[in-house]
Structure formats: C-alpha cells, structure tokens
Scaffold this motif. Structure first.
Motif, mmCIF file in Angstrom:
data_model
loop_
_atom_site.group_PDB
_atom_site.id
_atom_site.type_symbol
_atom_site.label_atom_id
_atom_site.label_comp_id
_atom_site.label_asym_id
_atom_site.label_seq_id
_atom_site.Cartn_x
_atom_site.Cartn_y
_atom_site.Cartn_z
ATOM 1 N N UNK A 213 50.914 46.987 54.252
ATOM 2 C CA UNK A 213 50.690 48.404 54.002
ATOM 3 C C UNK A 213 49.273 48.893 54.147
ATOM 4 N N UNK A 214 48.396 48.089 54.798
ATOM 5 C CA UNK A 214 46.984 48.481 54.891
ATOM 6 C C UNK A 214 46.585 48.989 56.271
ATOM 7 N N UNK A 215 47.543 49.143 57.166
ATOM 8 C CA UNK A 215 47.226 49.602 58.516
ATOM 9 C C UNK A 215 47.323 51.105 58.640
ATOM 10 N N UNK A 216 47.591 51.556 59.863
ATOM 11 C CA UNK A 216 47.659 52.987 60.150
ATOM 12 C C UNK A 216 49.043 53.440 60.599
ATOM 13 N N UNK A 217 50.027 52.541 60.585
ATOM 14 C CA UNK A 217 51.354 52.967 61.035
ATOM 15 C C UNK A 217 51.968 53.919 60.016
ATOM 16 N N UNK A 218 53.044 54.547 60.404
ATOM 17 C CA UNK A 218 53.663 55.624 59.645
ATOM 18 C C UNK A 218 53.744 55.464 58.142
ATOM 19 N N UNK B 280 42.121 47.793 60.107
ATOM 20 C CA UNK B 280 42.433 47.222 58.799
ATOM 21 C C UNK B 280 41.821 48.071 57.697
ATOM 22 N N UNK B 281 42.648 48.421 56.729
ATOM 23 C CA UNK B 281 42.161 49.143 55.555
ATOM 24 C C UNK B 281 42.234 48.236 54.326
ATOM 25 N N UNK B 282 41.928 46.940 54.531
ATOM 26 C CA UNK B 282 41.887 45.999 53.412
ATOM 27 C C UNK B 282 40.929 46.546 52.361
ATOM 28 N N UNK B 283 41.286 46.386 51.087
ATOM 29 C CA UNK B 283 40.440 46.899 50.024
ATOM 30 C C UNK B 283 40.599 46.071 48.762
ATOM 31 N N UNK B 284 39.646 46.214 47.879
ATOM 32 C CA UNK B 284 39.699 45.526 46.598
ATOM 33 C C UNK B 284 39.170 46.420 45.498
ATOM 34 N N UNK B 285 39.576 46.093 44.274
ATOM 35 C CA UNK B 285 39.092 46.851 43.134
ATOM 36 C C UNK B 285 39.411 46.143 41.835
#
Length: 172
Positions: free
Chosen positions: A77-82, A120-125
C-alpha cells in the motif's frame, strides 16, 4: 536514543495490506515473520487487511494500544496505484515521523531497482512509544528494509543508537 547494550526481545505485529493476498500467498509477511523470529523477537500478531484507509488505521490503532506490541511492520500500500493508501492511513497516527527510514530505504532501493524507487512511499513513525515501519509489498523490498535498516535498529546492542531504548517495553 539510548542503548542498553544487551539483546532484548521485542513484541512485533506484522500487517500485510493487500486486496489479493492470503496467509498462504503472503510471501512478504512471511519473510518478515521469519526474520523477526530469527532475530529473537516475538510475533504478537499477523493480519492481512484490504487496502482501505479505515481498516488499516483500525488494525494499527489497536496494536498501538496493545502493551505487548512494541513494533509494527506493514507491507503493501505504499505505491502510487489506485488503492495504495498506507501513508494516508497511518501518518495521522504518528506522534513523531521517522523521516530517515523512508530516506534510507529509498537510498538502498536505488541500488537495486534504480529510479523506480522514487515511486516508493515507505515511511516510519512512532505512536504511543510503538515504532511503525511501512514497507512496499514486494518481498524484495521487505528484505531490503530488514537487512539494511530494521535488523540493526531493532537490536539493543547496535551502536551508536537503535530504537529499542525509546520503545515502551515497560508496558509488558
């Protein structure tokens, strides 16, 4: 960040975000489970949810409130697809963002997949002193994140710093 200098077993939850995978076909989630166990950590839960902001947020929110969960690893769920919506679902839950996770992940990934890493929209928090790392859905991306970042950052003996000392491990 503190470092206790001794290994510490962390409680980890793994969430796969996918409209198509099942436990039997979820190679990315399985890879993460195998690696966290090999590192001496404890699997607290493993789930698959569809790529829906509210289902993702509900599952992760429950784990953030669970004292036995110190780390949450998500894949997908970290990409740019729909329907990719992991960043939109989880970033609002963070008390603090770990910008370096996405930056380092993309730097490592650049060596493997070239310029495609910009998607890639990989993220952390962190939320409630629980660390959350969101990775792309491919097993290769999970391997890159684990080997290049997570394995060391979830190890209390890694110097000069790691995340173990800032987690709320006293809750368990």
């Amino acid at each position: 960040m503190s470092n206790t200098g001794v290994a510490q077993r962390l409680g980890v939850a793994v969430l796969t975000i996918s409209d198509t995978r099942s436990i039997e076909t979820d190679t990315s989630g399985q890879y993460l489970v195998e690696q966290l166990k090999a590192a001496g950590h404890s699997l607290q839960d493993r789930q698959i949810v569809i790529d829906d902001v509210y289902q993702i947020r509900a599952k992760v929110s429950a784990w953030i409130a669970e004292p036995a969960v110190h780390v949450i690893l998500t894949t997908g769920g970290t990409g740019f697809s729909g329907r990719d919506s992991t960043p939109e679902a989880l970033a609002p839950l963070f008390d603090k963002h770990i910008e370096g996770f996405g930056e380092v992940f993309r730097a490592l990934s650049l060596q493997e997949i070239g310029s495609s890493t910009v998607q890639s929209r990989a993220l952390g928090g962190m939320a409630n002193r629980t660390v959350i790392f969101c990775m792309p859905g491919s097993t290769g991306a999970c391997r890159t994140a684990w080997e290049g970042i997570l394995k060391e950052q979830l190890d209390a003996t890694h110097k000069p710093c790691n995340f173990v000392g800032v987690l709320n491990t006293a809750r368990t």
